[in-house]
Write an enzyme that holds these catalytic residues in place. Structure first.
Site, PDB file in Angstrom:
ATOM      1  N   ARG A  22       0.568 -11.499  -6.056  1.00 20.59           N
ATOM      2  CA  ARG A  22       1.598 -12.537  -5.940  1.00 20.59           C
ATOM      3  C   ARG A  22       1.742 -13.336  -7.233  1.00 20.59           C
ATOM      4  O   ARG A  22       2.667 -14.126  -7.367  1.00 20.59           O
ATOM      5  CB  ARG A  22       1.241 -13.491  -4.795  1.00 20.59           C
ATOM      6  CG  ARG A  22       1.470 -12.871  -3.437  1.00 20.59           C
ATOM      7  CD  ARG A  22       1.131 -13.839  -2.332  1.00 20.59           C
ATOM      8  NE  ARG A  22       1.388 -13.231  -1.038  1.00 20.59           N
ATOM      9  CZ  ARG A  22       0.876 -13.657   0.104  1.00 20.59           C
ATOM     10  NH1 ARG A  22       0.068 -14.707   0.111  1.00 20.59           N
ATOM     11  NH2 ARG A  22       1.164 -13.059   1.237  1.00 20.59           N
ATOM     12  N   GLU A  34       1.416  -2.922  -1.557  1.00 17.84           N
ATOM     13  CA  GLU A  34       1.972  -2.532  -0.254  1.00 17.84           C
ATOM     14  C   GLU A  34       1.460  -1.164   0.175  1.00 17.84           C
ATOM     15  O   GLU A  34       1.208  -0.936   1.349  1.00 17.84           O
ATOM     16  CB  GLU A  34       3.507  -2.533  -0.282  1.00 17.84           C
ATOM     17  CG  GLU A  34       4.135  -3.902  -0.527  1.00 17.84           C
ATOM     18  CD  GLU A  34       3.801  -4.930   0.559  1.00 17.84           C
ATOM     19  OE1 GLU A  34       3.256  -4.554   1.611  1.00 17.84           O
ATOM     20  OE2 GLU A  34       4.060  -6.121   0.329  1.00 17.84           O
ATOM     21  N   LEU A  77     -10.917   4.232   1.791  1.00 14.72           N
ATOM     22  CA  LEU A  77      -9.762   3.491   2.310  1.00 14.72           C
ATOM     23  C   LEU A  77      -9.023   4.278   3.395  1.00 14.72           C
ATOM     24  O   LEU A  77      -8.290   3.714   4.193  1.00 14.72           O
ATOM     25  CB  LEU A  77      -8.820   3.186   1.134  1.00 14.72           C
ATOM     26  CG  LEU A  77      -7.890   1.993   1.229  1.00 14.72           C
ATOM     27  CD1 LEU A  77      -8.596   0.746   1.698  1.00 14.72           C
ATOM     28  CD2 LEU A  77      -7.227   1.730  -0.122  1.00 14.72           C
ATOM     29  N   GLY A  78      -9.238   5.594   3.418  1.00 14.71           N
ATOM     30  CA  GLY A  78      -8.603   6.415   4.462  1.00 14.71           C
ATOM     31  C   GLY A  78      -7.133   6.692   4.162  1.00 14.71           C
ATOM     32  O   GLY A  78      -6.585   6.201   3.175  1.00 14.71           O
ATOM     33  N   TYR A  79      -6.524   7.506   5.017  1.00 16.95           N
ATOM     34  CA  TYR A  79      -5.111   7.877   4.857  1.00 16.95           C
ATOM     35  C   TYR A  79      -4.828   8.271   3.399  1.00 16.95           C
ATOM     36  O   TYR A  79      -4.043   7.643   2.693  1.00 16.95           O
ATOM     37  CB  TYR A  79      -4.180   6.738   5.307  1.00 16.95           C
ATOM     38  CG  TYR A  79      -4.407   6.328   6.726  1.00 16.95           C
ATOM     39  CD1 TYR A  79      -3.840   7.033   7.777  1.00 16.95           C
ATOM     40  CD2 TYR A  79      -5.214   5.238   7.025  1.00 16.95           C
ATOM     41  CE1 TYR A  79      -4.072   6.673   9.099  1.00 16.95           C
ATOM     42  CE2 TYR A  79      -5.454   4.870   8.337  1.00 16.95           C
ATOM     43  CZ  TYR A  79      -4.875   5.588   9.364  1.00 16.95           C
ATOM     44  OH  TYR A  79      -5.103   5.212  10.660  1.00 16.95           O
ATOM     45  N   TYR A 117       9.173  -0.050   5.194  1.00 17.03           N
ATOM     46  CA  TYR A 117       8.451  -1.312   4.999  1.00 17.03           C
ATOM     47  C   TYR A 117       8.261  -1.596   3.498  1.00 17.03           C
ATOM     48  O   TYR A 117       8.593  -2.666   3.000  1.00 17.03           O
ATOM     49  CB  TYR A 117       7.087  -1.225   5.704  1.00 17.03           C
ATOM     50  CG  TYR A 117       6.175  -2.357   5.359  1.00 17.03           C
ATOM     51  CD1 TYR A 117       6.251  -3.565   6.044  1.00 17.03           C
ATOM     52  CD2 TYR A 117       5.250  -2.248   4.319  1.00 17.03           C
ATOM     53  CE1 TYR A 117       5.430  -4.630   5.713  1.00 17.03           C
ATOM     54  CE2 TYR A 117       4.428  -3.296   3.976  1.00 17.03           C
ATOM     55  CZ  TYR A 117       4.514  -4.478   4.681  1.00 17.03           C
ATOM     56  OH  TYR A 117       3.716  -5.529   4.341  1.00 17.03           O
ATOM     57  N   ASP A 135       6.504  -5.767   9.852  1.00 15.58           N
ATOM     58  CA  ASP A 135       5.186  -5.198  10.132  1.00 15.58           C
ATOM     59  C   ASP A 135       4.671  -5.799  11.438  1.00 15.58           C
ATOM     60  O   ASP A 135       5.395  -6.522  12.126  1.00 15.58           O
ATOM     61  CB  ASP A 135       4.218  -5.439   8.965  1.00 15.58           C
ATOM     62  CG  ASP A 135       3.831  -6.900   8.820  1.00 15.58           C
ATOM     63  OD1 ASP A 135       4.382  -7.757   9.553  1.00 15.58           O
ATOM     64  OD2 ASP A 135       2.953  -7.198   7.992  1.00 15.58           O
ATOM     65  N   CYS A 196      -1.003 -22.819  17.318  1.00 19.03           N
ATOM     66  CA  CYS A 196       0.373 -23.315  17.520  1.00 19.03           C
ATOM     67  C   CYS A 196       0.569 -24.731  16.980  1.00 19.03           C
ATOM     68  O   CYS A 196       1.652 -25.076  16.506  1.00 19.03           O
ATOM     69  CB  CYS A 196       0.743 -23.264  18.994  1.00 19.03           C
ATOM     70  SG  CYS A 196       0.709 -21.587  19.649  1.00 19.03           S
ATOM     71  N   CYS A 205       9.721 -21.936  19.308  1.00 16.61           N
ATOM     72  CA  CYS A 205       8.980 -20.837  19.935  1.00 16.61           C
ATOM     73  C   CYS A 205       9.074 -20.880  21.467  1.00 16.61           C
ATOM     74  O   CYS A 205       8.472 -21.739  22.120  1.00 16.61           O
ATOM     75  CB  CYS A 205       7.523 -20.894  19.496  1.00 16.61           C
ATOM     76  SG  CYS A 205       6.558 -19.543  20.202  1.00 16.61           S
ATOM     77  N   THR A 292      -6.605   7.027  13.857  1.00 21.55           N
ATOM     78  CA  THR A 292      -5.560   6.480  14.730  1.00 21.55           C
ATOM     79  C   THR A 292      -5.370   7.326  15.988  1.00 21.55           C
ATOM     80  O   THR A 292      -5.265   6.793  17.084  1.00 21.55           O
ATOM     81  CB  THR A 292      -4.228   6.401  13.951  1.00 21.55           C
ATOM     82  OG1 THR A 292      -4.507   5.812  12.698  1.00 21.55           O
ATOM     83  CG2 THR A 292      -3.214   5.559  14.694  1.00 21.55           C
TER      84      THR A 292
END
Ligand code: SF4
Length: 357
Positions: A22, A34, A77-79, A117, A135, A196, A205, A292
């Site tokens: 950022r 991302e 990290l997988g995937y 995304y 997301d 909240c 809300c 998953t």
């Protein structure tokens, strides 16, 4: 609508976490973060982001890197397709577009490994295109605010939420709005016991007003995971062991593992001995690894044959014989890494000595 967007953006500007991508955001940093954060929590992804950006400061550096080095940095990290696609896209953009990212959602989504995304995130954060990012956090915040009863995840839900968010968004600050809703979902509107009282959207809300927070987001029924039974074989001889690179059509493509026998049911030692035609086989450990859609029931077996049988098994599995000490330099799946850390870090000398005799 404007009030909703203003509240999100004001809250975000005061409360956003200081994350490295950022600071002075660029398409390269946003894209990298991302891709890493798909299916990954920030706490876990942060170290990976730092390691990758330190090694590949620019997209040109990443494109010039070897795929095996990128996979090694990604290990755990997988995937792993994310890493392979990331590397492919870096090379593609450097070759075809002088390392520049396209500046519209429509063009970004054509890049390999960039879904709706990630394309929306880059387009809105880096190029101010008013396109919503959706997301799990966004689904939660918006479905609670407006009591949306469409099951998620689904295409129908995606398009409905996208339309709703486009109406709510301040089109002059789409990046801050998108990041604000996601950050609210991550820090305030958390799945259980949301905060909240600290929420800037509490007056908007409906779930809070009607005391129905726990019912949202409305989820589609989960598919059952399938079970797979993996028998990894540590076949060792003269200080070396067999490893092989997995093919592209299954999980962990292109990563290294030990030779594997996959079965439909848990396999008895006797059956494995017969199948491999070896004199002895020892169980070293077992673990359950959940993906998953799959539960992997993994057993690690040790086989210490003489040179002739070792050669026969090497040919049978199409494996490579490598010095046992070098296993740490190969990109391996998480359960194999855990196993190597556990067994070889504590017993490596024993293992090595044994293998050498
Ligand atoms: S008021 Fe509570 S439930 Fe509603 S959006 Fe805010 S944190 Fe979530």
């Amino acid at each position: 609508m404007k009030e909703f967007s203003d509240k999100v953006i004001q809250w975000y500007s005061k409360n956003k976490r200081a994350l490295p991508w950022r600071q002075n955001p660029s398409p390269y940093k946003t894209w990298l973060s991302e891709i890493i954060l798909q299916q990954t929590r920030i706490a876990q992804g942060l170290g990976y982001y730092t390691n990758i950006i330190n090694k590949y400061e620019t997209i040109q550096d990443l494109a010039a890197g070897k795929e095996s080095e990128v996979l090694k940095l990604w290990q755990g990290l997988g995937y792993y397709n994310r890493a392979r696609n990331m590397h492919f896209t870096a090379r593609y953009l450097v070759e075809k577009n002088r390392g520049h990212f396209p500046n519209t959602y429509e063009e970004l989504i054509k890049l390999k490994g960039v879904g709706r995304y990630t394309a929306a995130a880059i387009a809105s954060i880096c190029f101010d295109e008013p396109i919503p990012v959706i997301d799990g956090n966004v689904y939660r915040v918006i479905s609670r605010c407006f009591l949306i009863d469409i099951p998620i995840p689904s295409n129908r839900a995606y398009h409905y939420f996208k339309g709703r968010l486009a109406e709510l968004m301040d089109a002059r600050r789409p990046g801050d709005f998108n990041q604000g809703v996601m950050e609210l979902g991550a820090l305030i509107c958390i799945p259980k016991n949301p905060h909240c009282k600290q929420c800037p959207l509490r007056d908007h809300c409906a779930a809070r007003r009607e005391n129905r927070i726990a019912a949202y987001p409305f989820k589609a029924e989960k598919k059952r995971r399938s079970n797979r039974y993996f028998n990894f074989l540590l076949i060792r001889c003269d200080g070396e062991l067999l490893m092989l690179r997995r093919n592209q059509k299954d999980i962990w493509a292109k990563l290294y593992t030990f030779p594997l026998i996959e079965c439909k049911t848990p396999q008895a030692k006797r059956r494995l001995k017969e199948a491999l035609q070896v004199e002895d086989i020892q169980l070293l450990g077992k673990t359950l690894h959940a993906l998953t859609h799959q539960n992997l029931h993994i057993k690690f077996w040790s086989i210490d044959p003489g040179p002739t049988t070792y050669k026969r098994l090497q040919t049978h599995f199409g494996a490579t014989s490598i010095p046992a000490r070098e296993t740490g330099t190969y990109a391996v799946p998480k359960p194999v890494e855990n196993f190597l850390n556990q067994v070889f870090s504590t017993n490596f000398c024993t293992f090595d000595r044994k293998a050498s005799t």
